[in-house]
Write a protein that holds these residues in place. Sequence first.
Motif, PDB file in Angstrom:
ATOM      1  N   SER A  84      -3.153   5.713  14.219  1.00 12.91           N
ATOM      2  CA  SER A  84      -2.025   6.328  14.927  1.00 12.91           C
ATOM      3  C   SER A  84      -0.755   6.405  14.084  1.00 12.91           C
ATOM      4  O   SER A  84      -0.007   7.370  14.168  1.00 12.91           O
ATOM      5  CB  SER A  84      -1.736   5.585  16.227  1.00 12.91           C
ATOM      6  OG  SER A  84      -1.395   4.241  15.961  1.00 12.91           O
ATOM      7  N   ASP A  85      -0.500   5.388  13.244  1.00 11.71           N
ATOM      8  CA  ASP A  85       0.742   5.424  12.471  1.00 11.71           C
ATOM      9  C   ASP A  85       0.540   5.311  10.963  1.00 11.71           C
ATOM     10  O   ASP A  85       1.500   5.315  10.209  1.00 11.71           O
ATOM     11  CB  ASP A  85       1.727   4.358  12.948  1.00 11.71           C
ATOM     12  CG  ASP A  85       1.237   2.937  12.721  1.00 11.71           C
ATOM     13  OD1 ASP A  85       0.226   2.735  12.026  1.00 11.71           O
ATOM     14  OD2 ASP A  85       1.887   2.014  13.237  1.00 11.71           O
ATOM     15  N   GLY A  86      -0.718   5.208  10.520  1.00 11.95           N
ATOM     16  CA  GLY A  86      -1.009   5.174   9.088  1.00 11.95           C
ATOM     17  C   GLY A  86      -0.719   3.855   8.406  1.00 11.95           C
ATOM     18  O   GLY A  86      -0.782   3.765   7.188  1.00 11.95           O
ATOM     19  N   GLU A  87      -0.417   2.805   9.182  1.00 14.97           N
ATOM     20  CA  GLU A  87      -0.121   1.507   8.572  1.00 14.97           C
ATOM     21  C   GLU A  87      -1.399   0.861   8.047  1.00 14.97           C
ATOM     22  O   GLU A  87      -2.438   0.867   8.705  1.00 14.97           O
ATOM     23  CB  GLU A  87       0.543   0.578   9.594  1.00 14.97           C
ATOM     24  CG  GLU A  87       0.938  -0.749   8.985  1.00 14.97           C
ATOM     25  CD  GLU A  87       1.591  -1.694   9.975  1.00 14.97           C
ATOM     26  OE1 GLU A  87       2.081  -2.743   9.529  1.00 14.97           O
ATOM     27  OE2 GLU A  87       1.611  -1.403  11.186  1.00 14.97           O
ATOM     28  N   MET A  88      -1.305   0.295   6.857  1.00 14.48           N
ATOM     29  CA  MET A  88      -2.408  -0.413   6.217  1.00 14.48           C
ATOM     30  C   MET A  88      -2.037  -1.888   6.168  1.00 14.48           C
ATOM     31  O   MET A  88      -0.930  -2.239   5.744  1.00 14.48           O
ATOM     32  CB  MET A  88      -2.586   0.132   4.802  1.00 14.48           C
ATOM     33  CG  MET A  88      -3.739  -0.430   4.045  1.00 14.48           C
ATOM     34  SD  MET A  88      -5.330   0.278   4.461  1.00 14.48           S
ATOM     35  CE  MET A  88      -5.113   1.985   4.034  1.00 14.48           C
ATOM     36  N   LEU A 129      -8.106   1.161  13.307  1.00 14.56           N
ATOM     37  CA  LEU A 129      -7.507   0.758  14.579  1.00 14.56           C
ATOM     38  C   LEU A 129      -6.913   1.972  15.294  1.00 14.56           C
ATOM     39  O   LEU A 129      -6.514   2.929  14.652  1.00 14.56           O
ATOM     40  CB  LEU A 129      -6.378  -0.238  14.341  1.00 14.56           C
ATOM     41  CG  LEU A 129      -6.697  -1.502  13.568  1.00 14.56           C
ATOM     42  CD1 LEU A 129      -5.409  -2.283  13.287  1.00 14.56           C
ATOM     43  CD2 LEU A 129      -7.688  -2.369  14.335  1.00 14.56           C
ATOM     44  N   ARG A 130      -6.873   1.881  16.631  1.00 14.09           N
ATOM     45  CA  ARG A 130      -6.145   2.850  17.444  1.00 14.09           C
ATOM     46  C   ARG A 130      -5.623   2.109  18.658  1.00 14.09           C
ATOM     47  O   ARG A 130      -6.155   1.072  19.051  1.00 14.09           O
ATOM     48  CB  ARG A 130      -7.034   4.027  17.835  1.00 14.09           C
ATOM     49  CG  ARG A 130      -8.164   3.656  18.752  1.00 14.09           C
ATOM     50  CD  ARG A 130      -8.933   4.897  19.192  1.00 14.09           C
ATOM     51  NE  ARG A 130     -10.122   4.480  19.894  1.00 14.09           N
ATOM     52  CZ  ARG A 130     -11.335   4.889  19.616  1.00 14.09           C
ATOM     53  NH1 ARG A 130     -11.542   5.737  18.655  1.00 14.09           N
ATOM     54  NH2 ARG A 130     -12.359   4.450  20.310  1.00 14.09           N
ATOM     55  N   PRO A 131      -4.585   2.630  19.281  1.00 15.10           N
ATOM     56  CA  PRO A 131      -4.053   1.968  20.476  1.00 15.10           C
ATOM     57  C   PRO A 131      -5.103   1.928  21.575  1.00 15.10           C
ATOM     58  O   PRO A 131      -5.906   2.862  21.738  1.00 15.10           O
ATOM     59  CB  PRO A 131      -2.870   2.855  20.892  1.00 15.10           C
ATOM     60  CG  PRO A 131      -2.510   3.611  19.655  1.00 15.10           C
ATOM     61  CD  PRO A 131      -3.796   3.798  18.906  1.00 15.10           C
ATOM     62  N   ARG A 132      -5.103   0.842  22.324  1.00 17.88           N
ATOM     63  CA  ARG A 132      -6.012   0.733  23.461  1.00 17.88           C
ATOM     64  C   ARG A 132      -5.660   1.761  24.517  1.00 17.88           C
ATOM     65  O   ARG A 132      -4.485   2.025  24.757  1.00 17.88           O
ATOM     66  CB  ARG A 132      -5.942  -0.655  24.091  1.00 17.88           C
ATOM     67  CG  ARG A 132      -6.585  -1.702  23.253  1.00 17.88           C
ATOM     68  CD  ARG A 132      -6.626  -3.006  24.001  1.00 17.88           C
ATOM     69  NE  ARG A 132      -7.290  -3.980  23.154  1.00 17.88           N
ATOM     70  CZ  ARG A 132      -7.189  -5.267  23.273  1.00 17.88           C
ATOM     71  NH1 ARG A 132      -6.451  -5.773  24.232  1.00 17.88           N
ATOM     72  NH2 ARG A 132      -7.829  -6.072  22.468  1.00 17.88           N
ATOM     73  N   THR A 133      -6.672   2.291  25.143  1.00 23.68           N
ATOM     74  CA  THR A 133      -6.427   3.188  26.270  1.00 23.68           C
ATOM     75  C   THR A 133      -6.657   2.416  27.549  1.00 23.68           C
ATOM     76  O   THR A 133      -7.564   1.574  27.626  1.00 23.68           O
ATOM     77  CB  THR A 133      -7.371   4.408  26.218  1.00 23.68           C
ATOM     78  OG1 THR A 133      -8.719   3.931  26.186  1.00 23.68           O
ATOM     79  CG2 THR A 133      -7.081   5.248  24.992  1.00 23.68           C
ATOM     80  N   THR A 134      -5.837   2.644  28.526  1.00 27.99           N
ATOM     81  CA  THR A 134      -5.996   1.930  29.786  1.00 27.99           C
ATOM     82  C   THR A 134      -6.890   2.766  30.697  1.00 27.99           C
ATOM     83  O   THR A 134      -6.782   3.989  30.772  1.00 27.99           O
ATOM     84  CB  THR A 134      -4.640   1.709  30.467  1.00 27.99           C
ATOM     85  OG1 THR A 134      -3.973   2.953  30.591  1.00 27.99           O
ATOM     86  CG2 THR A 134      -3.796   0.748  29.647  1.00 27.99           C
ATOM     87  N   ALA A 135      -7.776   2.094  31.397  1.00 29.43           N
ATOM     88  CA  ALA A 135      -8.727   2.788  32.265  1.00 29.43           C
ATOM     89  C   ALA A 135      -8.204   2.932  33.662  1.00 29.43           C
ATOM     90  O   ALA A 135      -7.358   2.302  34.146  1.00 29.43           O
ATOM     91  CB  ALA A 135     -10.051   2.020  32.292  1.00 29.43           C
ATOM     92  N   HIS A 139       0.868  -1.177   0.000  1.00 28.25           N
ATOM     93  CA  HIS A 139       0.000   0.000   0.000  1.00 28.25           C
ATOM     94  C   HIS A 139       0.902   1.224   0.000  1.00 28.25           C
ATOM     95  O   HIS A 139       1.742   1.354   0.886  1.00 28.25           O
ATOM     96  CB  HIS A 139      -0.882   0.017   1.255  1.00 28.25           C
ATOM     97  CG  HIS A 139      -1.584  -1.283   1.489  1.00 28.25           C
ATOM     98  ND1 HIS A 139      -1.094  -2.220   2.379  1.00 28.25           N
ATOM     99  CD2 HIS A 139      -2.688  -1.814   0.942  1.00 28.25           C
ATOM    100  CE1 HIS A 139      -1.902  -3.267   2.376  1.00 28.25           C
ATOM    101  NE2 HIS A 139      -2.877  -3.038   1.509  1.00 28.25           N
ATOM    102  N   VAL A 140       0.732   2.093  -0.987  1.00 25.50           N
ATOM    103  CA  VAL A 140       1.607   3.256  -1.105  1.00 25.50           C
ATOM    104  C   VAL A 140       0.791   4.509  -1.375  1.00 25.50           C
ATOM    105  O   VAL A 140      -0.266   4.459  -1.998  1.00 25.50           O
ATOM    106  CB  VAL A 140       2.655   3.074  -2.234  1.00 25.50           C
ATOM    107  CG1 VAL A 140       3.639   1.983  -1.903  1.00 25.50           C
ATOM    108  CG2 VAL A 140       1.980   2.819  -3.564  1.00 25.50           C
ATOM    109  N   SER A 141       1.311   5.631  -0.914  1.00 24.88           N
ATOM    110  CA  SER A 141       0.717   6.927  -1.262  1.00 24.88           C
ATOM    111  C   SER A 141       1.442   7.453  -2.494  1.00 24.88           C
ATOM    112  O   SER A 141       2.545   6.992  -2.838  1.00 24.88           O
ATOM    113  CB  SER A 141       0.886   7.906  -0.099  1.00 24.88           C
ATOM    114  OG  SER A 141       2.256   8.213   0.094  1.00 24.88           O
ATOM    115  N   ALA A 142       0.855   8.442  -3.138  1.00 20.41           N
ATOM    116  CA  ALA A 142       1.507   9.059  -4.293  1.00 20.41           C
ATOM    117  C   ALA A 142       2.838   9.677  -3.875  1.00 20.41           C
ATOM    118  O   ALA A 142       3.833   9.589  -4.610  1.00 20.41           O
ATOM    119  CB  ALA A 142       0.589  10.116  -4.903  1.00 20.41           C
ATOM    120  N   GLU A 143       2.868  10.250  -2.687  1.00 19.74           N
ATOM    121  CA  GLU A 143       4.097  10.868  -2.201  1.00 19.74           C
ATOM    122  C   GLU A 143       5.199   9.834  -2.014  1.00 19.74           C
ATOM    123  O   GLU A 143       6.371  10.101  -2.313  1.00 19.74           O
ATOM    124  CB  GLU A 143       3.842  11.627  -0.895  1.00 19.74           C
ATOM    125  CG  GLU A 143       2.955  12.847  -1.041  1.00 19.74           C
ATOM    126  CD  GLU A 143       1.451  12.534  -1.150  1.00 19.74           C
ATOM    127  OE1 GLU A 143       0.688  13.456  -1.461  1.00 19.74           O
ATOM    128  OE2 GLU A 143       1.046  11.372  -0.949  1.00 19.74           O
TER     129      GLU A 143
END
Length: 168
Positions: A127-131, A162-168, A66-70
């Motif tokens: 969070s990091d744009g990984e596909m 997805l996003r990192p889990r938040t701890t409660a 997976h790539v962006s044009a940039e």
Amino acid sequence: MKTGDTAPMDHSATPALQIPDEAVDRLDSRDDAAADVVARLRRAGLRPTRQRTALAGLLFSRGDRHVSAETVYEEAIAARVSVSLATVYNTLNQFTAAGLLRELAVSGAKSFFDTRTSPHHHFWSESDGEMIDVAAEEVAVARLPEPPPGMEIAGVEVMIRLRPRTTA
């Protein structure tokens, strides 16, 4: 258009630069990877211009990704391919229209181009744009709405954010 220009061009009336057939034949006999790229472009109905061939070589030489044009532009510059960012965008759009790539819109104007065109879905990390690819059989869509009159469903693509889990 000079290298470095970024304004998009209408290529419908502009003849594309072509690699002469005799040069392609020499290329075909010397370099199997380059010959595969040229053949892939021709099968998709695209003329194997120098820029298309160079960009296709960069895109498809590393397997599914997976790539962006940039990213493609940066890779082209690093490989000493003389190309503008506008040409990269135009070429990626041509490859998408020809079925060589899938465009994945993820956030606003941010898009990725997927070299894997077979049916599948994606995880996208906010969070990091990984596909990350998800096999089609790993996702079950139980019910779809009826399409509007005169329309039919062409496909279903699921983007799981997805996003990192938040701890409660």
